[in-house]
Design an enzyme around this catalytic site. Structure first.
Site, PDB file in Angstrom:
ATOM      1  N   LYS A   1       0.556  -1.311   0.091  1.00 47.00           N
ATOM      2  CA  LYS A   1       0.273  -0.176  -0.100  1.00 47.00           C
ATOM      3  C   LYS A   1       0.877   1.100   0.074  1.00 47.00           C
ATOM      4  CE  LYS A   1      -1.807   1.881   4.305  1.00 47.00           C
ATOM      5  NZ  LYS A   1      -1.325   2.980   4.196  1.00 47.00           N
ATOM      6  N   ASN A   2       1.542   1.381   0.345  1.00 49.92           N
ATOM      7  CA  ASN A   2       2.527   2.690   0.678  1.00 49.92           C
ATOM      8  C   ASN A   2       3.638   2.489  -0.092  1.00 49.92           C
ATOM      9  OD1 ASN A   2       1.326   2.839   3.415  1.00 49.92           O
ATOM     10  ND2 ASN A   2       3.034   2.813   4.596  1.00 49.92           N
TER      11      ASN A   2
ATOM     12  N   CYS B   1      -3.726  12.695  13.779  1.00 50.37           N
ATOM     13  CA  CYS B   1      -4.455  11.069  13.458  1.00 50.37           C
ATOM     14  C   CYS B   1      -4.441  10.865  14.636  1.00 50.37           C
ATOM     15  CB  CYS B   1      -4.480  10.379  12.103  1.00 50.37           C
ATOM     16  SG  CYS B   1      -1.461  10.318  12.384  1.00 50.37           S
TER      17      CYS B   1
ATOM     18  N   ARG C   1       1.189  14.082  13.724  1.00 46.61           N
ATOM     19  CA  ARG C   1       1.911  13.921  12.168  1.00 46.61           C
ATOM     20  C   ARG C   1       1.821  15.180  11.741  1.00 46.61           C
ATOM     21  NH1 ARG C   1      -0.170   8.402  10.259  1.00 46.61           N
ATOM     22  NH2 ARG C   1       1.526   8.492   8.784  1.00 46.61           N
TER      23      ARG C   1
ATOM     24  N   ASP D   1       5.602   0.225  11.838  1.00 52.35           N
ATOM     25  CA  ASP D   1       4.292  -0.327  11.158  1.00 52.35           C
ATOM     26  C   ASP D   1       4.532  -1.751  12.081  1.00 52.35           C
ATOM     27  OD1 ASP D   1       3.066   2.006  10.125  1.00 52.35           O
ATOM     28  OD2 ASP D   1       3.480   1.575   8.315  1.00 52.35           O
TER      29      ASP D   1
ATOM     30  N   ARG E   1      -8.992  -0.329   5.428  1.00 54.76           N
ATOM     31  CA  ARG E   1      -7.455   0.227   4.913  1.00 54.76           C
ATOM     32  C   ARG E   1      -6.507  -0.303   3.888  1.00 54.76           C
ATOM     33  NH1 ARG E   1      -5.350   4.729   8.763  1.00 54.76           N
ATOM     34  NH2 ARG E   1      -4.264   4.681   6.563  1.00 54.76           N
TER      35      ARG E   1
HETATM   36  C1  UD1 Z   1       4.713   6.959   6.215  1.00 51.97           C
HETATM   37  C2  UD1 Z   1       4.307   5.748   6.404  1.00 51.97           C
HETATM   38  C3  UD1 Z   1       3.524   4.985   7.777  1.00 51.97           C
HETATM   39  C4  UD1 Z   1       4.943   5.052   8.779  1.00 51.97           C
HETATM   40  C5  UD1 Z   1       5.901   5.786   8.783  1.00 51.97           C
HETATM   41  C6  UD1 Z   1       6.807   5.955   9.404  1.00 51.97           C
HETATM   42  C7  UD1 Z   1       3.184   6.610   4.221  1.00 51.97           C
HETATM   43  C8  UD1 Z   1       1.588   6.134   3.378  1.00 51.97           C
HETATM   44  N1  UD1 Z   1       2.396   6.271   5.311  1.00 51.97           N
HETATM   45  O1  UD1 Z   1       4.413   7.643   6.988  1.00 51.97           O
HETATM   46  O2  UD1 Z   1       3.133   3.983   7.402  1.00 51.97           O
HETATM   47  O3  UD1 Z   1       4.275   4.494   9.931  1.00 51.97           O
HETATM   48  O4  UD1 Z   1       5.946   6.390   7.282  1.00 51.97           O
HETATM   49  O5  UD1 Z   1       7.848   4.987   9.072  1.00 51.97           O
HETATM   50  O6  UD1 Z   1       3.673   6.188   4.113  1.00 51.97           O
HETATM   51  N2  UD1 Z   1       7.455  14.833  10.585  1.00 51.97           N
HETATM   52  C9  UD1 Z   1       8.097  16.057  11.370  1.00 51.97           C
HETATM   53  N3  UD1 Z   1       7.522  16.831  10.222  1.00 51.97           N
HETATM   54  C10 UD1 Z   1       7.087  16.088   8.905  1.00 51.97           C
HETATM   55  C11 UD1 Z   1       6.805  15.301   8.358  1.00 51.97           C
HETATM   56  C12 UD1 Z   1       7.079  14.214   9.643  1.00 51.97           C
HETATM   57  O7  UD1 Z   1       7.614  16.679  12.194  1.00 51.97           O
HETATM   58  O8  UD1 Z   1       6.908  17.575   7.541  1.00 51.97           O
HETATM   59  C13 UD1 Z   1       7.518  13.195  11.973  1.00 51.97           C
HETATM   60  C14 UD1 Z   1       6.522  12.777  12.277  1.00 51.97           C
HETATM   61  O9  UD1 Z   1       5.843  12.993  12.971  1.00 51.97           O
HETATM   62  C15 UD1 Z   1       7.038  11.227  12.731  1.00 51.97           C
HETATM   63  C16 UD1 Z   1       8.468  11.136  11.800  1.00 51.97           C
HETATM   64  O10 UD1 Z   1       8.779  12.670  11.444  1.00 51.97           O
HETATM   65  O11 UD1 Z   1       7.517  11.522  13.873  1.00 51.97           O
HETATM   66  C17 UD1 Z   1       7.660  10.017  10.565  1.00 51.97           C
HETATM   67  O12 UD1 Z   1       6.860  10.778   9.408  1.00 51.97           O
HETATM   68  P1  UD1 Z   1       7.098  10.435   8.468  1.00 51.97           P
HETATM   69  O13 UD1 Z   1       8.059   9.755   7.803  1.00 51.97           O
HETATM   70  O14 UD1 Z   1       6.130  11.558   7.047  1.00 51.97           O
HETATM   71  O15 UD1 Z   1       5.334   9.197   8.051  1.00 51.97           O
HETATM   72  P2  UD1 Z   1       5.160   9.431   6.930  1.00 51.97           P
HETATM   73  O16 UD1 Z   1       5.288   9.350   5.850  1.00 51.97           O
HETATM   74  O17 UD1 Z   1       3.296  10.120   7.427  1.00 51.97           O
END
Ligand code: UD1
Length: 418
Positions: A22-23, A116, A121, A305, A397
Site C-alpha cells: 500500500k505505502n 490522526c 504528524r 508499522d 484501509r
Molecule cells: C509513512 C508511512 C507510515 C509509517 C511512517 C513511518 C506512508 C503512506 N505512510 O508515514 O505507514 O508509519 O512513514 O515509517 O508511507 N515529521 C515531522 N514533520 C514532517 C513530516 C514528518 O515532524 O513534515 C515527523 C513525524 O511526526 C514522525 C516522523 O517525522 O515523527 C516520521 O514521519 P513520516 O516518515 O513523515 O511518516 P509518514 O510519511 O506520514
C-alpha cells in the site's frame, strides 16, 4: 457497523500470498501526475486507501481505474488542482499530491491532513522544502495554497520523513535545475518511487542512499514504463506474527525477504526459526518464545508499522519485553484494548514494558488505527474464547482479503454486522 468475530486457537498452518505494498502504491499512483502518457501499474493492492486515492485523482479530472490489481492512470485530462478536504481527511497520504501538482501546474491547493490517532504528524518539512525550491506557501481555511515555478535547491530534511521525501522527489522531478536532497528516507517504498521515475527518464542519482541528486526536466512530463508494485513488507510481517503468536509453522509468499530483515531478526531473537527462499519466508515454531527489546526507527531499522503486532506477540513470551516507540508520540492506542484481554503492559512515555506469559481472554475490543487493529486480531487469535474486533474500517484501509487469508491459515474469523 461491521466487526470481526475471532475464535482463539492454538494452531495455524499453510501459506498466505502477500499483496503489493500500500505505502509503495500510494506515491507511485500519485507520480502519474508527472506523466505524459497513460500509466499502467500492476500488483496494486485493492484496499480502501488506494480506492480513496483513485477517487481523488478522478476528482482532479484524471482518468483512473483499478481492476484485478492493475491501475490504469491518465492524468493528461487533469484539470483541477484542489485536493479537497472530504477526500484528504480520509487519508493523510493525499498530501503526496502537493509536490507533483505544484511542479506540473505551478499552483495547487491541498487540504491540510490534520492530526490522526497515532500523533500530530505535521507536514512542516514538506512545506519548508517546497519553499526552499521557490514555492510560495500559505495556509488558508485549512488548505495549503501553493504557487510558483519550482527551482532546484539543496534541501536537508531535519528529520527523516517517508512521505516528505516522496513529495519532494516528485516536486524536484519537473523543477528546473538540480535538486540535492539530504537525509532522505531509504524505505523500499521511496526507493521504488525513485527507480520508477528513473525508468521514466528522470536523471536521478543516489537511489537507495540518504542523498539524492535530481536533475529536473523544467516542466517536461515523463514517459512512464509499465511496472509492478513491490510486495507489502508490513502485511507479510503481520502474517508472520500471526503464525508466531500461536507458535505454528506458516509461510508468506510473493515477498521480498530483504525488506523484512529487521522483522526477521527480531523473530529469530524470540526463538522462531526462519527459512528464507527467493520470494517466500517460512516461520517455524519456537521451543520457547523469548522476550525481546525493540526500538522503532527508520528503515533499515525496525518499522513502527510492525510495533503493535510485536507487542501482541510479546504477550506470549516467557519474560519481560521492552518496546521503545521513537517515531510517533501516540502509537500505543492498542495498549488499553490489549489490557482488556488480560495483558500485562506498563507504559512510561514512549516505552512499553510487556510482561508475557499471562493467559489472554477474549473480549470486545476497538480498533484505533490501521496497525493497532492488526495487533488486536493477533491477540484475539491467541486468546481463550471468542473476541470481537470493532471499527474494522481501519483494517480495510490496508489489508486486502484479510478474513480469507486468515481462514486459509485455519483461523475461525467472520465478518459480521452489529
Ligand atoms: C509513512 C508511512 C507510515 C509509517 C511512517 C513511518 C506512508 C503512506 N505512510 O508515514 O505507514 O508509519 O512513514 O515509517 O508511507 N515529521 C515531522 N514533520 C514532517 C513530516 C514528518 O515532524 O513534515 C515527523 C513525524 O511526526 C514522525 C516522523 O517525522 O515523527 C516520521 O514521519 P513520516 O516518515 O513523515 O511518516 P509518514 O510519511 O506520514
Amino acid at each position: 457497523m461491521t466487526y470481526l468475530q475471532i475464535e482463539g486457537t492454538n494452531h495455524l498452518s499453510g501459506s498466505v500470498t502477500i499483496n503489493g505494498a500500500k505505502n509503495a502504491a500510494l506515491p507511485l499512483i500519485v507520480s502519474s501526475i508527472l506523466a505524459k502518457n497513460e500509466v499502467k501499474i500492476s500488483n496494486v493492492p485493492e484496499v480502501e486507501d488506494i480506492k480513496t486515492l483513485i477517487s481523488l485523482l478522478k476528482n482532479l479530472g484524471a482518468k483512473a481505474d483499478l481492476n484485478h490489481h492493475e491501475a490504469l492512470l491518465n492524468t493528461t485530462t487533469l484539470n483541477q488542482t484542489t485536493a479537497k478536504y472530504d477526500i484528504v481527511r480520509k487519508m493523510r497520504a493525499s498530501i503526496l499530491t502537493l509536490g507533483p501538482l505544484l511542479s506540473r501546474f505551478r499552483h495547487c491547493e491541498v487540504s491540510l491532513p490534520g492530526g490522526c490517532a497515532i500523533g500530530q504528524r505535521p507536514i512542516d518539512l514538506h512545506l519548508l522544502a517546497l519553499e526552499k525550491m521557490g514555492a510560495n506557501i500559505q495556509i488558508k481555511q485549512g488548505y495549503v495554497v501553493a504557487s510558483g515555478t519550482l527551482k532546484g535547491a539543496e534541501v536537508l530534511f531535519d528529520k527523516i520523513t517517508v512521505t516528505g521525501s516522496e513529495n519532494i522527489i516528485m516536486a524536484a522531478a519537473l523543477a528546473s535545475g538540480k535538486t540535492r536532497l539530504l537525509n532522505v528516507a531509504k524505505e523500499p517504498e521511496v526507493v521504488q518511487l525513485c527507480e520508477v521515475l528513473r525508468e521514466a527518464g528522470l536523471d536521478i542519482k543516489g537511489i537507495g542512499s540518504d542523498e539524492l541528486e535530481i536533475y529536473g526536466t523544467n516542466g517536461e512530463c515523463l514517459e512512464f514504463k509499465e511496472f509492478a508494485v513491490i510486495p507489502d513488507r508490513i502485511e507479510a510481517g503481520t502474517y508472520l506474527c500471526a503464525g508466531a503468536i500461536v507458535n505454528s509453522k506458516i509461510s508468506v509468499c510473493k515477498v521480498n525477504p530483504s525488506h523484512l530483515s529487521a522483522v526477521l531478526a527480531k523473530l529469530e531473537q524470540m526463538g522462531f526459526g526462519i527459512i528464507v527462499e527467493n520470494d517466500s519466508i517460512t516461520l517455524l515454531p519456537a521451543k520457547e518464545i523469548k522476550p525481546v527489546e525493540i526500538l522503532t526507527s527508520e528503515y533499515p531499522g525496525f518499522p513502527t508499522d510492525m510495533q503493535a503486532q510485536f507487542m501482541a506477540l510479546a504477550l506470549r513470551a516467557n519474560g519481560t519485553s521492552i518496546i521503545d516507540e521513537r517515531l510517533f508520540e501516540n502509537r500505543f492506542m492498542h495498549v488499553s484494548e490489549l489490557l482488556r484481554m488480560g495483558a500485562d503492559i506498563k507504559l512510561n512515555g514512549h516505552i512499553a514494558t510487556i510482561t508475557g506469559g499471562k493467559e489472554l481472554n477474549a473480549a470486545d475490543v476497538m480498533a484505533t488505527d490501521l496497525r493497532a487493529s492488526s495487533a488486536l486480531i493477533l491477540a484475539a487469535l491467541a486468546a481463550k474464547g471468542t473476541s470481537r474486533v470493532h471499527r474494522i474500517y481501519h483494517l480495510d484501509r490496508g489489508y486486502e482479503n484479510l478474513e480469507e487469508k486468515f481462514k486459509a491459515l485455519g483461523a475461525n474469523i467472520t465478518r459480521l454486522e452489529e
